[in-house]
Structure formats: structure tokens, C-alpha cells
Write a protein that holds these residues in place. Structure first.
Motif, short mmCIF file in Angstrom:
data_model
loop_
_atom_site.label_atom_id
_atom_site.label_comp_id
_atom_site.label_asym_id
_atom_site.label_seq_id
_atom_site.Cartn_x
_atom_site.Cartn_y
_atom_site.Cartn_z
N ALA A 22 0.85 -1.20 0.00
CA ALA A 22 0.00 0.00 0.00
C ALA A 22 0.88 1.24 0.00
CB ALA A 22 -0.91 0.00 1.22
N ASN A 23 0.48 2.19 -0.80
CA ASN A 23 1.17 3.48 -0.82
C ASN A 23 0.26 4.51 -0.17
OD1 ASN A 23 3.31 2.31 -2.21
ND2 ASN A 23 2.21 2.54 -4.15
N VAL A 24 0.75 5.09 0.92
CA VAL A 24 -0.11 5.87 1.80
C VAL A 24 0.43 7.29 1.94
CG1 VAL A 24 -0.94 6.02 4.17
CG2 VAL A 24 -0.68 3.81 3.09
N ILE A 25 -0.48 8.26 1.90
CA ILE A 25 -0.07 9.65 2.16
C ILE A 25 -0.60 10.04 3.54
CG2 ILE A 25 -0.25 12.05 1.39
CD1 ILE A 25 -0.90 11.06 -1.41
N VAL A 26 0.26 10.64 4.36
CA VAL A 26 -0.17 11.17 5.66
C VAL A 26 -0.12 12.69 5.57
CG1 VAL A 26 0.33 11.32 8.12
CG2 VAL A 26 0.66 9.16 6.92
N ILE A 27 -1.27 13.33 5.81
CA ILE A 27 -1.30 14.80 5.69
C ILE A 27 -1.85 15.42 6.98
CG2 ILE A 27 -1.53 14.96 3.18
CD1 ILE A 27 -4.62 15.50 5.13
N GLY A 28 -1.55 16.69 7.17
CA GLY A 28 -2.13 17.45 8.27
C GLY A 28 -3.48 17.99 7.84
N ALA A 29 -4.50 17.82 8.67
CA ALA A 29 -5.86 18.21 8.29
C ALA A 29 -6.21 19.61 8.79
CB ALA A 29 -6.86 17.20 8.83
N GLN A 30 -5.27 20.26 9.50
CA GLN A 30 -5.57 21.60 10.05
C GLN A 30 -4.49 22.59 9.59
OE1 GLN A 30 -5.69 19.77 13.90
NE2 GLN A 30 -7.90 20.03 14.13
N TRP A 31 -3.94 23.36 10.54
CA TRP A 31 -2.92 24.36 10.18
C TRP A 31 -1.50 23.88 10.53
CZ3 TRP A 31 -7.58 26.99 11.73
CH2 TRP A 31 -8.06 27.90 10.79
N ARG A 66 6.74 -3.54 -5.51
CA ARG A 66 5.61 -3.66 -4.58
C ARG A 66 6.02 -3.37 -3.13
NH1 ARG A 66 1.47 -5.07 -7.23
NH2 ARG A 66 0.20 -5.72 -5.47
N ARG A 67 6.82 -2.36 -2.96
CA ARG A 67 7.21 -1.91 -1.62
C ARG A 67 6.10 -1.05 -1.01
NH1 ARG A 67 10.88 -5.25 -1.68
NH2 ARG A 67 13.00 -4.84 -2.32
N ASN A 68 6.07 -0.96 0.32
CA ASN A 68 5.12 -0.06 1.00
C ASN A 68 5.75 1.32 1.11
OD1 ASN A 68 3.11 -2.03 1.73
ND2 ASN A 68 4.65 -2.84 3.12
N ILE A 69 5.08 2.32 0.57
CA ILE A 69 5.66 3.67 0.57
C ILE A 69 4.76 4.61 1.37
CG2 ILE A 69 6.55 5.56 -0.85
CD1 ILE A 69 6.83 3.60 -3.14
N LEU A 70 5.40 5.34 2.26
CA LEU A 70 4.67 6.32 3.08
C LEU A 70 5.09 7.72 2.64
CD1 LEU A 70 2.91 6.73 5.68
CD2 LEU A 70 5.06 6.80 6.93
#
Ligand code: IMP
Length: 447
Positions: A2-11, A214-218
Motif C-alpha cells: 500500500a502506498n499511503v499519504i499522511v497529511i495534516g488536516a488543520q494548520w 511492490r514496496r510499501n511507501i509512506l
């Protein structure tokens, strides 16, 4: 895979560091895609505390490859300081790769950032003063220096002689500042060449190959959705794209490769710098959140402004990022409160609105419409499952999930790794609440 993006949802400052650290354990590759030394997180290794601004904290896992992508801007002096600190703990930095097309922050960028803030006076943005805006401005103006230029001493010398001449006109004529001595800057930056050369590659190709294997990428975003240059509270924003879409542009990866987007939000809201903030608390409760939550910036030490959770912003962040689920951090900071407010909608010029207005002047006129919930007035920092939580805390989380219409996958109740409740597997659990077959939002599982 799975390739996953982690984002900030505020400021920004939502606690992404802890969440990416948790997820890094199952990632083969961690990629930072935008921002520069304006970001920062504190990490504790072998009893020693230090701050990282550029290198992903995944560097602490020996098997994890860390990439600083092309959408970032790099201050080489800070980067080398981070490399030295990590290596002084006998931790290898061999797994780090830096994009050859990432832009380089120069001394004149810092000077111009600070001078332009001063010149703006009451209209200042409240930047971190680290030269971020001017570095990205040069990128757009096509006068920037890139990492690949650092590797070519003769080319760098010629390019900097021309650019510093040009920047000196701005420094002297516009800001009444003394000119920069080009030879000093050239020597300084040439001194970084050999130290950084081993890390600098075409990172887009590296990422593509990792995907084929097929590596897991964050993908790790810095700052937050409301600080996005295109979709944030302009002009009180940073100069890059922290939103999930920025991960593709800032790495050279097509959007079809992304499997998941995980948003991180505090159980309340904070903001550093200037700009409107509808749920801001100016009194005692704001002070309480600030001191219990230790709300001081990692990069500048500035006190963060604190306020109630804003679900209008939350829904906007879900929409703009295509967010699948949410990690709620710092729930424990609310432990002592008798009652807790949540902004469910805005009143704008006498009318109710459920939606975030992109017009900044309109946003400044928004008044929060609150729903008040009872507090739980007991400690939650020891809770390790939803059933350990007081019923009011669980109701609070359910209410947030319903308002923003995505499931909450992770709840964080303190800085350490074990002070976490994993409600759903954030990577393999259900997709967005809005996509449920019956159209209803996914809520928290209570079992
Ligand atoms: P700049 O990124 O230094 O140009 O600052 C622009 C705005 O973004 C200011 O309001 C900063 O306080 C804010 N900002 C930049 N980086 C961060 C961060 O990592 N966390 C929170 N706010 C940030």
C-alpha cells in the motif's frame, strides 16, 4: 502493498510526527514531498532529544529508505547538521536519498523572508523566517539553485555570481540592507558539495522502482491543509502544497499509485502565525490547552494559538485531500475540561454555512456555530482501547467522525508510542465513510 499519504488536516502541528513514526514501522520507503526547514519534529533516541526539520524520522529504522523529494526546499547547512546528529548516535544515514531537482535555500532567501515580513508590518504573514517563501518564489521565477547545481562546482560558481548580483539589487534598493559577498556564499556552498553528493539522485526513479517491487511507501506531508498555497487560507499560508495532491507533484509520481490518504487532526485546533482562526480561544481555556498541550513551535518556539475543533475545516480537509480516515491526536489534552465545544458550521454575514469559504475576507468574517458536549474530567492517557475511554470521550470522537464523514482509525493520547488506540487498521481498514454502501458515514467501532 500500500502506498499511503499522511497529511495534516488543520494548520500544521497536528502530531503527524508520531503518526508517521507509527506507520513507518510497516513502510519500506518514507518520502517527504514538500516544505523545508519550516517544519520540525522532536524525536528522542537513546535518551537524547533532537529536532529534525528535513530528514524523515523513518531514518531511525535501519531497513527503511528515506527520501527527500523534489517538491521540498533544502537548507544544506541544516541538513548537514541533522546528518551529523544522526551519525553521532551511530545510526547510519546510508538509507537517505535526496532529489537532485529539489531547490536549495540560500542566505539571501532567509534575509529576504525576514526583511519582507518586516516591511509588511501589520500585513505580515508570520512566517518562520527560514527563507521558505523566497526559495519557492525563485523556483517559480526560474532563478533557483537546485541540488544538482550543488554537485557542479564550476556551474554553481557561475550561477551564483549572476544570481547574487541580482539579489543584491533587491537587498540594497528594496530593503536597504548591505549586499552579500558572493565569494563568501560561493565558498560556503561549495563546501557542502562533497558532504551531500552521495545522497543526491533522481528520486522519482527510485520511487518508481520501489512501486514496481511492490514496496510499501509512506508519503509524509509537512504543515497542513489550511497552509496549502492553493487551498489554504491565502495569503496566510506556506509556499508549497501540503495537501495529498502535492505528494504526486512533489515526488514525480502519478496519482494512480496512491492507495490511501490518512489525515491527522488534533482533538482541538492550533495555528501559528497570522491569519483568521474562527474557533480561537483567547481566554483561560485557550491558555489551558496551550500549557497542557505544550503548544510551542518546534522550529521557532512561538506560542501556538489554540481553539476548539472546527468540523467545517475538517470536512474541507476530507474533500481536498480525498481523505480515507483520520488520526485524532492529543485527546488527553481535553481531559480536565467540564465541557467541550465543537464548531459544526459557520455563520457568515447572517447566514449559516456548512462549507469552508475559499475567500479569505469572507473567512475572516465567519463566526463559529458550536455544539457543546460534556467533558469527561478524568485522565485518558492510560487508555489503550476504545472500551477504556470514558463514555463522554467516546461520544466526542463519534461526534467528530460523523461531522467530518470519515472514520477515525487512530486515537493518540500522549507522546509515547504506546499511548495510542488503533481503532481500525488505517491502511487496510474500511475506505472513506462516504463510500459505504448505504451512504452513511462510518463511525468508530465501539466493540
Ligand atoms: P513559512 O512556511 O515560513 O513561509 O510560513 C508561512 C506560514 O506557515 C506561517 O503562518 C507559519 O507559521 C506557517 N508554518 C510554516 N511551517 C509550519 C509548520 O511546520 N507548522 C505550523 N505552521 C507552519
Amino acid at each position: 502493498m500500500a502506498n499511503v499519504i499522511v497529511i495534516g488536516a488543520q494548520w500544521g502541528d497536528e502530531g503527524k510526527g508520531k503518526i508517521t513514526d507509527l506507520l513507518s514501522r510497516s513502510a519500506d520507503v518514507v518520502v517527504r514531498y514538500q516544505g523545508g526547514v519550516n517544519a520540525g519534529h522532536t524525536i528522542v533516541v537513546k535518551g537524547q532529544t533532537f529536532k529534525l526539520h528535513l530528514i524523515p524520522s523513518g531514518i531511525l529504522y535501519p531497513e527503511t529508505k528515506c527520501i527527500i523529494g523534489s517538491g521540498t526546499v533544502i537548507d544544506p547547512q541544516v541538513l548537514i547538521g541533522e546528518l551529523d546528529q544522526i551519525e553521532s548516535l551511530n545510526i547510519s544515514t546510508n538509507n537517505l536519498l535526496i532529489s537532485e531537482t529539489a531547490h536549495v535555500t540560500m542566505p539571501y532567501h532567509r534575509l529576504i523572508d525576514q526583511a519582507s515580513e518586516e516591511r509588511r508590518g501589520v500585513h505580515k504573514i508570520g512566517t518562520t523566517g527560514r527563507g521558505i517563501g523566497p526559495t519557492y518564489a525563485d523556483k517559480s521565477e526560474r532563478t533557483g539553485i537546485r541540488m544538482l547545481d550543488l554537485l557542479d562546482p564550476q556551474g554553481l560558481r557561475e550561477q551564483l555570481e549572476w544570481t547574487i548580483n541580482y539579489k543584491n539589487v533587491i537587498l540594497e534598493k528594496l530593503y536597504n540592507l548591505p549586499p552579500i559577498d558572493a565569494s563568501v556564499v560561493i565558498e560556503e556552498y561549495l563546501g557542502y558539495t562533497e558532504r551531500l553528493r552521495p545522497y543526491v539522485v533522481d528520486t522519482s526513479l527510485e520511487i518508481y522502482q520501489a512501486i514496481k517491487q511492490r514496496r510499501n511507501i509512506l508519503f509524509e506531508g509537512a504543515q497542513g491543509t489550511l497552509l496549502d498555497l492553493d487551498h489554504g487560507t491565502y495569503p496566510f499560508v506556506t509556499s508549497s502544497n501540503p495537501v495529498a495532491g502535492g505528494a504526486c507533484v512533489g515526488t514525480g509520481l502519478g496519482p494512480t499509485a496512491i492507495d490511501r490518504v490518512i489525515g491527522v487532526a488534533k482533538a482541538y485546533t492550533t495555528r501559528v502565525g497570522e491569519g483568521p482562526f474562527p474557533t480561537e480561544l483567547s481566554g483561560e481555556i485557550g491558555e489551558q490547552l496551550c500549557s497542557i498541550g505544550a503548544e510551542f513551535g518546534t522550529t521557532t518556539g512561538r506560542k501556538r494559538r489554540c481553539g476548539w475543533f472546527d468540523a467545517v475545516i475538517g470536512r474541507y480537509a476530507v474533500r481536498i485531500n480525498g481523505m480515507d480516515c483520520l488520526a485524532i491526536t492529543k485527546l488527553d489534552v481535553l481531559d480536565g475540561l467540564e465541557e467541550i465545544k465543537v464548531c459544526v458550521a459557520y455563520e457568515i454575514d447572517g447566514e449559516r454555512s456548512e462549507h469552508f469559504p475559499t475567500n479569505a475576507r469572507k473567512f475572516a468574517r465567519c463566526r463559529p456555530i458550536y455544539k457543546t458536549l460534556p467533558g469527561w474530567q478524568q485522565s485518558t492517557s492510560h487508555c489503550r482501547s476504545l472500551s477504556d475511554l470514558p463514555s463522554q470521550a467516546l461520544d466526542y470522537l463519534k461526534f467528530l467522525a460523523e461531522l467530518v464523514e470519515v472514520p477515525i482509525a487512530i486515537v493518540s493520547l500522549g507522546a509515547s508510542r504506546d499511548q495510542t488506540i488503533i481503532v481500525e487498521d488505517p491502511i487496510h481498514g474500511p475506505k472513506r465513510g462516504l463510500l459505504q454502501a448505504d451512504g452513511s458515514p462510518v463511525s468508530l467501532k465501539t466493540a
